[in-house]
Design a protein around this motif. Structure first.
Motif: not given
Length: 338
Positions: A267-292
């Protein structure tokens, strides 16, 4: 205050009671699968499949075709291209999105109608080139097989001479996945970040993770709160992990829990590479806290990350509901994203 404490305690008891009730579910019957003695699955219900539309003479806004990646592994990709790129803009260079389908690592393919239709809508809305990867499924091929196939597909893209890919701008490549595919996009990204020179001229600009499928041995608050969820109840997700993870590891293994040991060093390398990350989620999904938790981890590591979380909803809504798909497409249309 005492009454509030009693209500809270009762609520917790009811939540755990729901978990116990759900635990009585037979996930094999619910998923219509049979685990065979040799470790393979019999899948009794195959999701609807859609053929590609490779004929450029047909009046379709998007054309698509299937090409083999690795014959011995039976892996392949479906390439999608805006029709007008062939007709009106033969020299156009469009953003390249490499897409990984969901299905809990054990179901579906790049030909599944559910994902095929999403890719068609995305190409039409964003005027991008999409390469949807068909990877090997578990438990016949447990992780990391899907990750290996997904990285191999990137090497195949960079070496391909297919004329449709000449419309792709290799310097604007994004890895995208939904559910288990979001997990794959993330992990494939980690692997590629360690060998960026080997995939040139492909240049990864970022990751778009749509309700990525992650887990852990300890239930998250959203898993407890939504223990009676009908889309992905806990016994179902438990079984999917049991069938897909390497034999002998638990859900705190790095493939399922990206926060273990403070996150991957790359992840330190991803920071250096300048990659941008978007994570989509919604409150009705049991996985939402994992995503947060993932968004928090990436932010702590200095990675440029944006969490896009919405009220209500369910797991799968960004692919299954066209009105929610637009939120993903709007992000893709931004250059650079975020």
């Amino acid at each position: 205050m005492r009454g509030h404490t009693v209500v809270t305690a009762v609520s917790v008891i009811l939540m755990y009671a729901a978990i116990v009730a759900n635990s009585a579910m037979d996930p094999y019957k619910a998923l219509h699968i049979i685990l065979n003695p040799n470790g393979t699955l019999t899948r009794l219900n195959i999701s609807p499949q859609s053929p590609p539309s490779p004929d450029p003479t047909l009046p379709t806004p998007v054309v698509s075709k299937d090409l083999t990646v690795n014959k011995s592994k039976h892996t392949w990709v479906r390439i999608y291209l805006p029709h007008k790129a062939l007709d009106y803009f033969p020299n156009s260079k469009l953003p390249l999105i490499v897409f990984y389908h969901g299905g809990g690592f054990i179901f579906d393919s790049a030909a599944s109608t559910y994902f095929h239709d999403f890719c068609v809508r995305m190409v039409h809305a964003t005027q991008s080139v999409v390469v949807s990867v068909d990877y090997r499924l578990a438990p016949e091929h447990r992780l990391p097989a899907a990750y290996e196939d997904s990285v191999e597909a990137l090497h195949w893209i960079k070496a391909s001479n297919d004329p449709w890919l000449r419309h792709a701008d290799y310097s604007r490549c994004y890895l995208m996945g939904e559910s288990a595919g979001g997990n794959i996009a993330y992990t494939a990204g980690l692997r590629v970040a360690a060998e960026v020179d080997k995939i040139k001229p492909l240049k990864i600009e970022g990751l778009i993770l749509i309700q990525p499928f992650f887990g852990g041995t300890k239930r998250s608050p959203s898993e407890i709160r939504l223990s009676e969820d009908n889309t992905i109840p806990l016994p179902i997700t438990d079984l999917m992990w049991n069938l897909s993870l390497p034999v002998g590891v638990d859900r705190d293994y790095k493939y399922s829990n990206p926060t273990v040991n403070g996150g991957d060093r790359i992840l330190d390398e991803i920071k250096v590479l300048g990659w941008r990350v978007a994570v989509f989620g919604c409150e009705g999904d049991p996985l939402v806290d994992r995503e947060r938790e993932l968004v928090k981890l990436l932010g702590h590591k200095g990675v440029h990350v944006v969490g896009k979380f919405y009220e209500g909803g369910r797991h799968g809504i960004f692919v299954g509901d066209p009105s929610m798909s637009v939120k993903v497409f709007d992000l893709v249309k931004k250059s650079p994203i975020m």
